[in-house]
Design a protein around this motif. Sequence first.
Motif, PDB file in Angstrom:
ATOM      1  N   ALA A 247      16.276 -30.279 -22.675  1.00 18.76           N
ATOM      2  CA  ALA A 247      15.068 -30.440 -21.853  1.00 18.76           C
ATOM      3  C   ALA A 247      15.180 -31.681 -20.962  1.00 18.76           C
ATOM      4  O   ALA A 247      14.739 -31.675 -19.810  1.00 18.76           O
ATOM      5  CB  ALA A 247      13.847 -30.552 -22.751  1.00 18.76           C
ATOM      6  N   SER A 248      15.784 -32.737 -21.495  1.00 23.42           N
ATOM      7  CA  SER A 248      15.899 -33.975 -20.702  1.00 23.42           C
ATOM      8  C   SER A 248      16.919 -33.810 -19.571  1.00 23.42           C
ATOM      9  O   SER A 248      16.861 -34.480 -18.557  1.00 23.42           O
ATOM     10  CB  SER A 248      16.316 -35.137 -21.590  1.00 23.42           C
ATOM     11  N   ARG A 249      17.874 -32.887 -19.771  1.00 23.25           N
ATOM     12  CA  ARG A 249      18.925 -32.646 -18.777  1.00 23.25           C
ATOM     13  C   ARG A 249      18.436 -31.738 -17.668  1.00 23.25           C
ATOM     14  O   ARG A 249      18.541 -32.045 -16.491  1.00 23.25           O
ATOM     15  CB  ARG A 249      20.094 -31.949 -19.472  1.00 23.25           C
ATOM     16  N   SER A 250      17.897 -30.606 -18.100  1.00 20.32           N
ATOM     17  CA  SER A 250      17.511 -29.598 -17.122  1.00 20.32           C
ATOM     18  C   SER A 250      16.395 -28.744 -17.691  1.00 20.32           C
ATOM     19  O   SER A 250      16.573 -27.562 -17.936  1.00 20.32           O
ATOM     20  CB  SER A 250      18.722 -28.723 -16.783  1.00 20.32           C
ATOM     21  N   GLY A 251      15.265 -29.366 -17.961  1.00 24.96           N
ATOM     22  CA  GLY A 251      14.157 -28.653 -18.597  1.00 24.96           C
ATOM     23  C   GLY A 251      13.484 -27.658 -17.670  1.00 24.96           C
ATOM     24  O   GLY A 251      13.080 -27.995 -16.562  1.00 24.96           O
ATOM     25  N   THR A 252      13.379 -26.420 -18.119  1.00 25.52           N
ATOM     26  CA  THR A 252      12.655 -25.410 -17.348  1.00 25.52           C
ATOM     27  C   THR A 252      11.156 -25.633 -17.585  1.00 25.52           C
ATOM     28  O   THR A 252      10.765 -26.358 -18.510  1.00 25.52           O
ATOM     29  CB  THR A 252      13.019 -24.001 -17.833  1.00 25.52           C
ATOM     30  N   THR A 253      10.343 -24.992 -16.777  1.00 26.46           N
ATOM     31  CA  THR A 253       8.888 -25.144 -16.930  1.00 26.46           C
ATOM     32  C   THR A 253       8.463 -24.709 -18.331  1.00 26.46           C
ATOM     33  O   THR A 253       7.662 -25.391 -18.987  1.00 26.46           O
ATOM     34  CB  THR A 253       8.157 -24.269 -15.883  1.00 26.46           C
ATOM     35  N   GLY A 254       9.008 -23.581 -18.797  1.00 23.44           N
ATOM     36  CA  GLY A 254       8.644 -23.064 -20.114  1.00 23.44           C
ATOM     37  C   GLY A 254       9.017 -24.039 -21.225  1.00 23.44           C
ATOM     38  O   GLY A 254       8.228 -24.294 -22.136  1.00 23.44           O
ATOM     39  N   LEU A 255      10.212 -24.593 -21.129  1.00 24.12           N
ATOM     40  CA  LEU A 255      10.679 -25.525 -22.164  1.00 24.12           C
ATOM     41  C   LEU A 255       9.842 -26.802 -22.167  1.00 24.12           C
ATOM     42  O   LEU A 255       9.448 -27.301 -23.228  1.00 24.12           O
ATOM     43  CB  LEU A 255      12.171 -25.845 -21.929  1.00 24.12           C
ATOM     44  N   MET A 256       9.555 -27.317 -20.980  1.00 20.61           N
ATOM     45  CA  MET A 256       8.759 -28.544 -20.896  1.00 20.61           C
ATOM     46  C   MET A 256       7.345 -28.282 -21.428  1.00 20.61           C
ATOM     47  O   MET A 256       6.764 -29.133 -22.100  1.00 20.61           O
ATOM     48  CB  MET A 256       8.685 -29.051 -19.447  1.00 20.61           C
ATOM     49  N   SER A 257       6.828 -27.102 -21.152  1.00 21.61           N
ATOM     50  CA  SER A 257       5.493 -26.757 -21.633  1.00 21.61           C
ATOM     51  C   SER A 257       5.497 -26.643 -23.163  1.00 21.61           C
ATOM     52  O   SER A 257       4.557 -27.073 -23.830  1.00 21.61           O
ATOM     53  CB  SER A 257       5.049 -25.443 -20.986  1.00 21.61           C
ATOM     54  N   LEU A 258       6.581 -26.073 -23.724  1.00 17.21           N
ATOM     55  CA  LEU A 258       6.686 -25.948 -25.184  1.00 17.21           C
ATOM     56  C   LEU A 258       6.678 -27.337 -25.832  1.00 17.21           C
ATOM     57  O   LEU A 258       5.951 -27.576 -26.805  1.00 17.21           O
ATOM     58  CB  LEU A 258       7.981 -25.196 -25.549  1.00 17.21           C
ATOM     59  N   ILE A 259       7.468 -28.239 -25.272  1.00 17.96           N
ATOM     60  CA  ILE A 259       7.552 -29.597 -25.828  1.00 17.96           C
ATOM     61  C   ILE A 259       6.182 -30.269 -25.766  1.00 17.96           C
ATOM     62  O   ILE A 259       5.724 -30.897 -26.726  1.00 17.96           O
ATOM     63  CB  ILE A 259       8.635 -30.405 -25.073  1.00 17.96           C
ATOM     64  N   GLY A 312       4.920 -19.765 -22.445  1.00 16.86           N
ATOM     65  CA  GLY A 312       5.525 -18.764 -21.572  1.00 16.86           C
ATOM     66  C   GLY A 312       7.047 -18.850 -21.550  1.00 16.86           C
ATOM     67  O   GLY A 312       7.700 -18.287 -20.667  1.00 16.86           O
ATOM     68  N   ILE A 313       7.619 -19.516 -22.511  1.00 22.17           N
ATOM     69  CA  ILE A 313       9.090 -19.689 -22.554  1.00 22.17           C
ATOM     70  C   ILE A 313       9.765 -18.343 -22.840  1.00 22.17           C
ATOM     71  O   ILE A 313       9.214 -17.499 -23.560  1.00 22.17           O
ATOM     72  CB  ILE A 313       9.482 -20.765 -23.616  1.00 22.17           C
ATOM     73  N   THR A 314      10.927 -18.143 -22.263  1.00 17.37           N
ATOM     74  CA  THR A 314      11.683 -16.915 -22.506  1.00 17.37           C
ATOM     75  C   THR A 314      12.661 -17.129 -23.669  1.00 17.37           C
ATOM     76  O   THR A 314      12.864 -18.261 -24.118  1.00 17.37           O
ATOM     77  CB  THR A 314      12.512 -16.520 -21.272  1.00 17.37           C
TER      78      THR A 314
END
Length: 376
Positions: A247-259, A312-314
Amino acid sequence: MVAAYSWHPGACCVAPLWAIPVSVLPDEILSSWLVRAALAQGCDPLALTGVFWPKWRAWTRDTDRAIAENRLSQLALVSGISTRHFQAGTLQAVASCIQGGLPSNKAIWPWILALGARNTKRRSGQQYCPMCLSTDTIPYFRLHWRFAWQTGCEWHNCALADRCWNCAAPIEPHRLRADAIHVAICPTCKADLRDSVPEGCLVSALTFQREVDRVVHEQRGQMFGRPVKAAAWLGVADFFVSLIRRASRSGTTGLMSLIDRMGASIPQTMPTMAGAGLELLRVHDRQGIFEATWYFLAADKGSFQRALKGSGITRQGLCGKGEPVPALIAEFAESLPNKLVSRKRRSAPGATSPRPRHEVLRMMARLERRMEMVLR
Ligand SMILES: [Zn+2]
Ligand SMILES: [Zn+2]
């Protein structure tokens, strides 16, 4: 203060042949005892191991991983310490628990700090608590300071250190000379490691550490309300560590939202060594990662499911490309939308596409680590 776990009780000498007997202290790691034993007899650690193992260059490898019984018998006779007690000071038992069987021959053991040895020089891997060393009657290094999940001291509520406070050299007590007063001296600049000013540690990182200690001790733990073996528990912990780093490298919107939904946040300072495994990271890097990881490990199944759905993460967003997915996580992943689409090759056969930024950073970090060792 919560009582910290003990890994072994130490051992007294029984009928030693040495004029100055050297007991194994509680939780002492084998290499620490070897250095103390050498200094007590008035010789360099390299000279002592050269006498017992003339054909084995003990300090060019990770002496603390495991040691063969036949190598210890002569040492046991002279020191009055049984081979069983020496074995207790190695990392083998804990590594077996983590790996769910006999440890592999790989250069890096999961969750055990790697020394990055090159001849007798080390790149990292040995931590210490300045307060523990200061309050010791005889300073010595502990077995648990080599565990990658340990970033703080339970006794003194401070962060562990992993370099000399004065010259920033890695901790290499085996390179001390015979005239060193004790093991907590930096062989590079002669500073006393006990003079290091301890830094504070992150509360959640310490809670994470305590939980891993408990799981390893009991060889089992609870994950999403289910009893699992220690190896499986650590496999899931490893997955969440990778997720935070990704996530710190290349966080997608879904991943950042999950965190965000899990209540965690990306550590402010992420690893300076971009491509390095957890076992090569410095203490402050690991501390930040564990702080964030703990929010995932402490969650119950329902909250994790709700956060997954709400973010909304895939499936691909949760499980990084090429990263191992533990069975416990695969169950959650299957319920997520699968956005995998076959991509047409955009370039002609044989043509190479540019490497992604994080891959270049990883290659650069690897090169820098090699350069650092060559220049030392
Ligand atoms: Zn301490
Ligand atoms: Zn130093």
